[in-house]
Structures are given as C-alpha cells and as structure tokens.
Design an enzyme around this catalytic site. Structure first.
Site, PDB file in Angstrom:
ATOM      1  N   ASP A 218       1.294  -1.532  -0.225  1.00  0.00           N
ATOM      2  CA  ASP A 218      -0.157  -0.115   0.102  1.00  0.00           C
ATOM      3  C   ASP A 218       0.794   1.289  -0.010  1.00  0.00           C
ATOM      4  O   ASP A 218       1.056   1.787   1.075  1.00  0.00           O
ATOM      5  CB  ASP A 218      -0.802   0.237   1.195  1.00  0.00           C
ATOM      6  CG  ASP A 218      -1.839  -1.629   1.276  1.00  0.00           C
ATOM      7  OD1 ASP A 218      -1.923  -1.882   0.508  1.00  0.00           O
ATOM      8  OD2 ASP A 218      -1.872  -1.719   3.037  1.00  0.00           O
TER       9      ASP A 218
ATOM     10  N   GLU B 143     -11.243   0.836  -3.755  1.00  0.00           N
ATOM     11  CA  GLU B 143     -10.589   0.963  -2.913  1.00  0.00           C
ATOM     12  C   GLU B 143      -9.274   1.864  -3.055  1.00  0.00           C
ATOM     13  O   GLU B 143      -9.076   1.883  -3.980  1.00  0.00           O
ATOM     14  CB  GLU B 143      -9.919  -0.333  -1.525  1.00  0.00           C
ATOM     15  CG  GLU B 143      -9.338  -1.553  -2.487  1.00  0.00           C
ATOM     16  CD  GLU B 143      -9.510  -2.755  -1.541  1.00  0.00           C
ATOM     17  OE1 GLU B 143     -10.058  -2.308  -0.918  1.00  0.00           O
ATOM     18  OE2 GLU B 143      -8.586  -3.535  -2.211  1.00  0.00           O
TER      19      GLU B 143
HETATM   20  C1  6LW Z   1      -5.249  -1.923   2.265  1.00  0.00           C
HETATM   21  C2  6LW Z   1      -6.850  -2.076   0.883  1.00  0.00           C
HETATM   22  C3  6LW Z   1      -6.522  -3.724   0.732  1.00  0.00           C
HETATM   23  O1  6LW Z   1      -6.215  -1.063   2.962  1.00  0.00           O
HETATM   24  O2  6LW Z   1      -5.857  -4.536   1.470  1.00  0.00           O
HETATM   25  O3  6LW Z   1      -7.244  -5.399  -0.704  1.00  0.00           O
HETATM   26  C4  6LW Z   1      -5.740  -3.852   2.940  1.00  0.00           C
HETATM   27  N1  6LW Z   1      -7.303  -4.380  -0.018  1.00  0.00           N
HETATM   28  O4  6LW Z   1      -6.163  -1.232  -0.622  1.00  0.00           O
HETATM   29  C5  6LW Z   1      -4.968  -3.785   3.208  1.00  0.00           C
HETATM   30  O5  6LW Z   1      -3.022  -3.874   2.997  1.00  0.00           O
END
Ligand code: 6LW
Length: 539
Positions: free
Chosen positions: A37, A208
């Site tokens: 991330d 996300e």
């Molecule tokens: C992060 C999100 C994700 O907050 O995993 O699957 C989470 N996506 O973007 C943790 O890295």
C-alpha cells in the site's frame, strides 16, 4: 556508527559530486519485503514514501529518496505508544492499513486506518523525519484507505473506501469510494458526503485505495479494484468537480497484471499512487508480489513504474503496459545511500529502524547496554495475541543467512529464548535454548496453522549459543554453534512456505528476529543478544 557513515558519505559527496551518477536501469521492487500500500509525495528534490505496517510497531515506516530508485528508511510516523494503541487481542493483519502521505504549505500529512485501534485518523509534522503529532481520529469517517487532496484554493478533501458491504449486497457493486471536505483546523469532516465511484465495471469488486489528483484542471480519481491479490487493478475516473460525477476512463484498467496469469515474475499489481518529478515526469508506485513457485514468500512489496499522460489520461509504462523487474530510468540521476553493515552489534543507544515490536509495547522490557540487546523473559508468548518479548525485522530476500549470538541461562521449566521466524502466532519457526525436564536443550520448534511440533532437539552446555538459519527459496536449514564458525545442523531442511501469505493467510509478510518467553510463568530472567546478522542475496 550511523553518524560516522553519514559523515563519510557527506565527505564523499563533497569531493566526488559524481556520486549521483547516471545509470540506465534499476531493479524493482524499490522497497523489498513486506511493504504494501505505498503512498508517495515530493517536496522539492526529495521524495517520501510510506507503507502499511499492520500490527507491527513502530507504525508506518517513512522512506526518503532523491532518485526514486534508492529508498532509505528515515523513521516511522507512529513511534510513541500514545499515537498508536495496538492492544492485546489485536488480531494479525489488523492495525495500520494503507497510509497516504501528502505535503501542503510546509506541513506533512499522513492519513491512515488503524483497524481495531481507533479507525481513520491523520497526523501532521513539519518534517518527514518527525516528530509527528498525536493522531486526530475522524470518528465520522467510515471505511478504510483514506487519502487527502488539497485543492488550489487550499480546501482539503478526504477520500476513502466504504468496505464491509454485507455479502448479499456485494453484486453488482460493493465497496464505495466517497469524498467529503476535511476541516484540518477542527479535525473533522464537514459538509455533504458524495459517493463517487464503485469501480469501473458493474461487477468490479473491492473499490478501494482512492487518490485524487488535479490534472489539467480536471479532477482525476485513481482507485484499486479486484482485491489485493491476483485480480488487483488500477482504474481512473475524471470529473470537472471534486464531488463528481466521475466518468470512468475508457482504457480501464490502466494497470493490472491480472491478465498475465500466475506464471509471471510479478503479480497482484495495484494500489497505486502518482508523483511528478521536478521536471514534470510522472511515476507511479504500487504494491506487487514476486511469487516463488506460487508462494507469496515476501509479502506484498513496493514497485515503481513510469507514467505518461496522453490525451489527459495516464499510460503506465508506455509501450510496455506492465511493471517490470528491471525498469529503465528516465532522466533521474542515481543517488544511492549508505547501507548499514549486515551485522547489528547493538552499539547504538537506539534500535535500528528495521527492528519492530509485535503490537504496541506499553511497558519497557528491552534494554540496549554495553553492546547487548537485553530482553526480559515475560509470561507472554508468540502464541498469544499480545506484545511478547520479541524484536524482529522483515525478511526481504528469498535467499538469505541470519544468525544471532545469545547468552542465556534458562532457570525454570518453560523458559526459552532464541531466534524466531514468523508470519503470525499460528505459523512460525523457533530455534531456542530452553529448559525441559530439568535439562537445557536447543530445540527447533515449528508451529503450522496453530499445531506445534518439536522438529529436533539436542542437549546444550553453557549459556552462549549462535543460532543460525540459511534460506534458499522454499527451504530453510537451521543450525547451532558456540559461535558463527561452528555449524551443527539441527533438523532436516524445513518448508519455508509455512511462512508464506498463501499458507498463513492475511495481509502481512514474514519476519525474523529475537524472542524470549517464560511461557506463562513468573520469571525474573533475562537474555542478552550480542549481535544479529542478516545478509540477503539481492534478487
Ligand atoms: C488495504 C486495501 C487492501 O487497506 O488491503 O485488498 C488492505 N486491499 O487497499 C490492506 O493492505
């Protein structure tokens, strides 16, 4: 030691300014080992990058670079227990998720989610080296993956992902990206909230990791879709107004490796952030996985690739369309930094930045004294969701050697100290000196999906031991000796995939370090670690 290295490198730059010299290619990942991330910002000639750290403390490592290729860790955003309360019971893969770093009018901002530890918050600092402020929690900001965007008029916009949509509502769209104004003086969201995106396709799951940018007067929203593993992708949307409506780019997804299948060197590419160099070129950082025979052995790592805006839309690695293990530099002079020696002899008053604790240490149970790292034996063990006497670092290489020299005299049944390799409380290897049936033994203990077995055990005389492991891809060989020159193999070659994310589950990556416990008993015993050496074979 650090000051000395800094001084030498300063002198070198004075007398040999060509130390920042041109090179043609560089290697991805730019930050190896468990560093998912990523988020990036530039201030003048300097770039700063942060990554998720989950249940490991201190939280959110901060990296600095002047060339986008070499990244040196300069600190952590959350390095005081008052900033980050990851208490007993916090499950693995909870904690700090997906930070964003931004700079506005002399102030650095990091906004992040503390899963199971307070939710969405931001901190500020005048310098990326810290100190960072106490967190401002945004109680009315739902979801995860927060980001900030400062518009030309100085207005700060908060952007996040509302996740945890009930399963029955998941199709056709589930997670939702929202934007709302953040009053940074008051520390709260104000005004209306707009749901601006659910992904670029009707069946796009897991919208996300949003970030907003202003490109040629238009707002561009860039998000992740598909979930963080094999279907991960980057998509973009544009709007004339910050609150939308946002229209999906026709070339979406603008970056993904999902169509390349499993048999490629880099998979799961997604969760990207953009940065512009001083001379106007664009780059993007993102997470990815280097699979080893299908196993995620090093967690999700940080990669980088060039980006060009064509007709107002981003083209990732133009002409190639994917992230490469070897990227061509485009106009950036190489500025490497001095790497610390592999052997840590605990000769500085503070721990090196690579060392982490499991959850927040609310009491002090470690000490650095006379070139020794001393740990108290405490009741907590790695099997508990607690803060055991454990100090560890990320495993960053497929092939590496690690060893630690320890002085320890177990006094009571159950006392153990030594080397630990772990993904979480249910998946780990421990090579320890321990007391069982009134005798001191060196034991290799394996915990696989919560089931613990003693792989090998041998009697041990004296209080000094050098505990070693050699990793070759999916194989670990453990050994013990009085010092580094003696090597008595302990147990057969062990399966390293036990520490992979596929096997252990969750979002984190494997660690290696030092560990001590009295396994639930009262104890006043201590262990001294004289050194810890970690040397990896690069790529
Ligand atoms: C992060 C999100 C994700 O907050 O995993 O699957 C989470 N996506 O973007 C943790 O890295």
């Amino acid at each position: 030691m650090k000051q000395k290295l800094f001084f030498i490198s300063f002198l070198l730059t004075l007398f040999f300014p060509t130390i920042c010299k041109a090179q043609e290619t560089f290697r991805n990942p730019i930050v190896s080992g468990f560093h998912p991330d990523p988020s990036i910002c530039r201030v003048g000639d300097d770039f700063y990058l942060v990554t998720s750290s989950f249940e490991w403390y201190p939280g959110i490592p901060v990296f600095h670079s002047r060339d986008l290729m070499h990244w040196e860790q300069i600190g952590h955003v959350l390095d005081r227990p008052s900033q980050l309360a990851m208490k007993e019971g916090l499950r693995p893969s909870q904690g700090l998720w997906a930070p964003t770093i931004r700079h506005h009018e002399g102030i650095y901002y990091v906004v992040c989610t503390a899963q199971g530890a307070g939710g969405n918050f931001y901190v500020t600092a005048e310098s990326p080296y810290g100190p960072w402020s106490e967190p401002v929690f945004l109680k009315d900001a739902p979801g995860i993956d927060p980001s900030l965007f400062f518009d030309d008029d100085g207005t700060c916009w908060y952007c996040g992902s509302i996740n945890e949509t009930p399963k029955e509502d998941r199709y056709p769209c589930e997670d939702r990206i929202y934007i709302q104004q953040l009053d940074v003086k008051e520390g709260r969201l104000i005004g209306p909230r707009a749901i601006v995106c659910t992904g670029h396709a009707v069946n796009a799951p897991y919208a996300e990791a949003p970030h907003v940018y202003k490109i040629d007067g238009k707002y561009m929203l860039m998000i992740a879709e598909g979930g963080t593993w094999g279907n991960h992708a980057v998509t973009v949307f544009k709007s004339d107004s910050i609150m939308g409506p946002y229209v999906a780019g026709i070339a979406n997804p603008v970056l993904t490796h999902r169509h390349l299948g499993n048999d490629v060197d880099i998979t799961t590419i997604g969760h990207a952030d953009l940065v512009q160099t001083k001379d106007g070129r664009w780059w993007s950082v993102m997470l990815g996985v280097r699979p080893l025979q299908g196993y995620t052995m090093l967690g999700r790592e940080t990669f980088i690739t060039p980006v060009e805006f064509q007709h107002g839309w981003p083209v990732f690695n133009p002409g190639i369309g994917r992230v490469l293990a070897e990227e061509h530099v485009t106009g950036l002079a190489s500025c490497p930094f001095d790497v610390l020696p592999d052997k840590d002899e605990f000769d500085e008053p503070e721990l090196r930045l690579c060392w982490n604790f499991l959850r927040t240490p609310f009491s002090r149970w470690h000490e650095i004294k006379d070139g020794r790292l001393i740990l108290d034996l405490r009741k907590e063990s790695v099997a508990d969701l607690a803060n055991p006497s454990l100090i560890a670092r990320r495993i960053e290489h497929f092939d590496f050697r690690a060893s630690t020299i320890m002085e320890f005299a177990p006094k009571r049944e159950g006392e153990e100290s030594g080397l630990i390799m772990m993904q979480n409380e249910k998946n780990n290897y421990r090579l320890v000196l321990r007391r069982t049936d009134g005798k001191n033994n060196i034991a290799l203990i394996k915990t696989d999906k919560g089931t613990t077995t003693v792989v090998a055990e041998m009697p041990w005389k004296g209080r000094k031991a050098c505990l070693m492991v050699e990793a070759r891809g999916l194989e670990y060989q453990f050994a013990v000796g009085q010092d580094e020159s003696e090597k008595i193999l302990l147990g057969a070659v062990q399966d390293a995939s036990l520490l992979s994310s596929n096997h252990a589950g969750g979002f984190i990556g494997p660690y290696i370090g030092m560990y001590a416990t009295s396994n639930g008993q009262d104890s006043r015993n201590h262990v001294s670690f004289l050194s810890f050496t970690y040397s990896g074979d690069s790529f």
